[in-house]
Design a protein around this motif. Structure first.
Motif, short mmCIF file in Angstrom:
data_model
loop_
_atom_site.label_atom_id
_atom_site.label_comp_id
_atom_site.label_asym_id
_atom_site.label_seq_id
_atom_site.Cartn_x
_atom_site.Cartn_y
_atom_site.Cartn_z
N LYS A 14 45.53 36.27 42.33
CA LYS A 14 46.15 36.99 41.23
C LYS A 14 45.09 37.65 40.36
CE LYS A 14 49.28 36.49 37.30
NZ LYS A 14 50.07 35.56 36.45
N GLU A 15 45.14 38.99 40.33
CA GLU A 15 44.21 39.80 39.53
C GLU A 15 42.75 39.54 39.90
OE1 GLU A 15 45.22 39.40 35.40
OE2 GLU A 15 47.05 40.56 35.62
N LEU A 16 42.50 39.22 41.17
CA LEU A 16 41.12 39.02 41.63
C LEU A 16 41.00 39.42 43.10
CD1 LEU A 16 38.22 37.85 41.16
CD2 LEU A 16 39.11 35.70 42.09
N ALA A 17 39.96 40.19 43.41
CA ALA A 17 39.65 40.56 44.79
C ALA A 17 38.16 40.35 45.00
CB ALA A 17 40.03 42.01 45.06
N VAL A 18 37.81 39.65 46.08
CA VAL A 18 36.40 39.43 46.42
C VAL A 18 36.06 40.34 47.59
CG1 VAL A 18 34.67 37.78 47.20
CG2 VAL A 18 36.46 37.04 45.61
N ILE A 19 35.06 41.20 47.38
CA ILE A 19 34.66 42.17 48.39
C ILE A 19 33.31 41.74 48.97
CG2 ILE A 19 34.28 44.60 48.90
CD1 ILE A 19 37.08 43.94 47.81
N ASP A 20 33.27 41.55 50.29
CA ASP A 20 32.05 41.16 50.99
C ASP A 20 31.27 42.42 51.34
OD1 ASP A 20 30.07 40.39 52.76
OD2 ASP A 20 31.31 38.88 53.74
N CYS A 21 30.15 42.62 50.68
CA CYS A 21 29.30 43.78 50.95
C CYS A 21 27.97 43.29 51.52
CB CYS A 21 29.06 44.58 49.67
SG CYS A 21 30.54 45.20 48.88
N GLY A 22 27.83 43.34 52.83
CA GLY A 22 26.59 42.91 53.46
C GLY A 22 26.27 41.45 53.26
N GLY A 23 27.29 40.61 53.24
CA GLY A 23 27.07 39.17 53.07
C GLY A 23 27.07 38.68 51.65
N ALA A 27 33.05 39.44 43.10
CA ALA A 27 34.35 39.10 42.52
C ALA A 27 34.76 40.18 41.55
CB ALA A 27 34.26 37.75 41.82
N CYS A 28 35.84 40.88 41.87
CA CYS A 28 36.32 41.98 41.02
C CYS A 28 37.65 41.61 40.38
CB CYS A 28 36.50 43.25 41.85
SG CYS A 28 35.00 43.91 42.56
N ARG A 29 37.68 41.58 39.08
CA ARG A 29 38.94 41.45 38.37
C ARG A 29 39.72 42.74 38.59
NH1 ARG A 29 39.09 36.06 37.07
NH2 ARG A 29 37.03 35.41 36.30
N THR A 30 41.00 42.63 38.81
CA THR A 30 41.76 43.83 39.11
C THR A 30 43.23 43.67 38.78
OG1 THR A 30 42.15 45.51 40.82
CG2 THR A 30 42.26 43.22 41.53
N SER A 31 44.01 44.71 39.01
CA SER A 31 45.44 44.70 38.72
C SER A 31 46.24 44.25 39.93
CB SER A 31 45.89 46.11 38.31
OG SER A 31 45.82 46.97 39.44
N ALA A 84 44.46 42.44 28.62
CA ALA A 84 45.66 43.21 28.26
C ALA A 84 45.76 44.49 29.09
CB ALA A 84 45.64 43.55 26.78
N ALA A 85 44.61 45.14 29.31
CA ALA A 85 44.59 46.37 30.11
C ALA A 85 45.05 46.10 31.53
CB ALA A 85 43.19 46.99 30.10
N LEU A 86 44.58 44.99 32.12
CA LEU A 86 45.00 44.64 33.48
C LEU A 86 46.49 44.32 33.53
CD1 LEU A 86 42.15 42.40 34.96
CD2 LEU A 86 42.62 44.82 35.38
N ALA A 87 46.99 43.67 32.50
CA ALA A 87 48.41 43.34 32.45
C ALA A 87 49.26 44.61 32.46
CB ALA A 87 48.71 42.51 31.20
N ILE A 88 48.82 45.61 31.70
CA ILE A 88 49.55 46.88 31.65
C ILE A 88 49.47 47.60 32.99
CG2 ILE A 88 49.55 49.19 30.61
CD1 ILE A 88 48.57 47.82 28.01
N LEU A 89 48.28 47.62 33.59
CA LEU A 89 48.10 48.31 34.87
C LEU A 89 48.85 47.63 36.01
CD1 LEU A 89 44.31 49.14 34.61
CD2 LEU A 89 46.18 50.79 34.56
N SER A 90 49.28 46.39 35.79
CA SER A 90 49.97 45.65 36.84
C SER A 90 51.47 45.91 36.89
CB SER A 90 49.72 44.14 36.67
OG SER A 90 48.37 43.82 36.93
N ILE A 91 52.02 46.58 35.87
CA ILE A 91 53.47 46.74 35.84
C ILE A 91 53.96 48.03 36.48
CG2 ILE A 91 53.72 45.29 33.79
CD1 ILE A 91 54.09 47.86 32.12
#
Length: 204
Positions: A14-23, A27-31, A84-91
Motif C-alpha cells: 500500500k503506497e509503496l513500490a520497491v524498484i530493483d535497479c542493478g541489485g 523504496a518509493c512512496r507512491t499513490s 496528504a498529497a498521496l492520499a489525494i492522488l490515490s482517489i
C-alpha cells in the motif's frame, strides 16, 4: 537527485513500490494509482521526487510525469504534506484531479482520507490562483492565442482543459498546440479533451 528510476518491480504494498535497479532496491512512496499500474516482476520506470527533512529522507515515485507534477504542486499548498498529497492522488487519475481543482470541486477531494473541507477548498483556491498568475504572465508576454473558431458551447470545456493541463505541468503553448483539431468539437467534455491531449503529448 534522481529524475527517474528504471528497473524490476520487486515489491508492491500500500503506497509503496520497491524498484530493483542493478541489485539495489529503491523504496518509493507512491499513490494507489501508480501501484495499480505496475506489476511485480515487470520492468517499469518511476519519475521521482526526493524529500529531505531533518529526521527523514524519503523517495517518491510515480508512473506518470503528470502525477509527479501534481504531487509537487500539492506540496506547495500550505498544510499539505506528502502523506496528504498521496492520499489525494490515490482517489482519481491526475487528469480528473486537475479538472476538479480548476472547477473548484473541493467536495470531490474530501474523498481522500484525512482531507477535510477546509484543506480541500484551500487546495482549489491556492492552485487556481497560482495558475491564474501564470496565465497572466504568459498573456502579457504575448502567449499563444488559439486561432481556430470555437463554438460558444465548447469555450468552457476548452478553457478548463487547457487550465487542467497546465496544472499537470504543461505550458500554455504545449496545451494549446495539443488542443489543435479538438477544440472545435462541441460534443467533447473537458475531461475527454484532457485525455485526448495527454495521448497526443505522450506520443511526441
Amino acid at each position: 537527485m534522481f529524475y527517474y528510476l528504471e528497473g524490476i518491480v520487486a515489491l508492491i504494498e500500500k503506497e509503496l513500490a520497491v524498484i530493483d535497479c542493478g541489485g539495489v532496491g529503491y523504496a518509493c512512496r507512491t499513490s494507489q494509482n501508480t501501484c495499480a499500474s505496475i506489476q511485480k516482476g515487470k520492468m517499469t520506470r518511476l519519475y521521482t521526487y526526493m524529500s529531505i527533512r531533518e529526521n527523514a529522507c524519503d523517495l517518491y515515485g510515480f508512473a506518470e510525469q503528470e502525477e509527479l507534477n501534481l504531487f509537487k504542486l500539492l506540496l506547495g499548498v500550505s498544510g499539505v504534506g506528502p502523506k496528504a498529497a498521496l492520499a489525494i492522488l490515490s482517489i482519481a487519475p491526475p487528469s480528473q484531479l486537475a479538472l476538479c481543482i480548476i472547477t473548484g470541486d473541493a467536495k470531490f477531494l474530501t474523498q481522500a482520507p484525512g482531507i477535510g473541507k477546509k484543506i480541500a477548498q484551500r487546495i482549489c483556491l491556492e492552485l487556481k490562483d497560482k495558475l491564474a498568475k501564470e496565465q497572466e504572465t504568459l498573456q502579457s508576454g504575448g502567449g499563444l492565442v488559439m486561432v481556430t473558431p470555437i463554438q460558444d458551447s465548447a469555450v468552457n470545456a476548452v478553457s478548463e482543459a487547457v487550465s487542467a493541463l497546465m496544472v499537470l505541468g504543461y505550458s500554455q503553448t504545449e496545451a494549446m498546440k495539443a488542443m489543435e483539431g479538438l477544440e472545435a468539437d462541441p460534443n467533447l467534455t473537458a475531461e475527454e479533451l484532457i485525455r485526448a491531449c495527454l495521448k497526443k503529448l505522450a506520443a511526441q
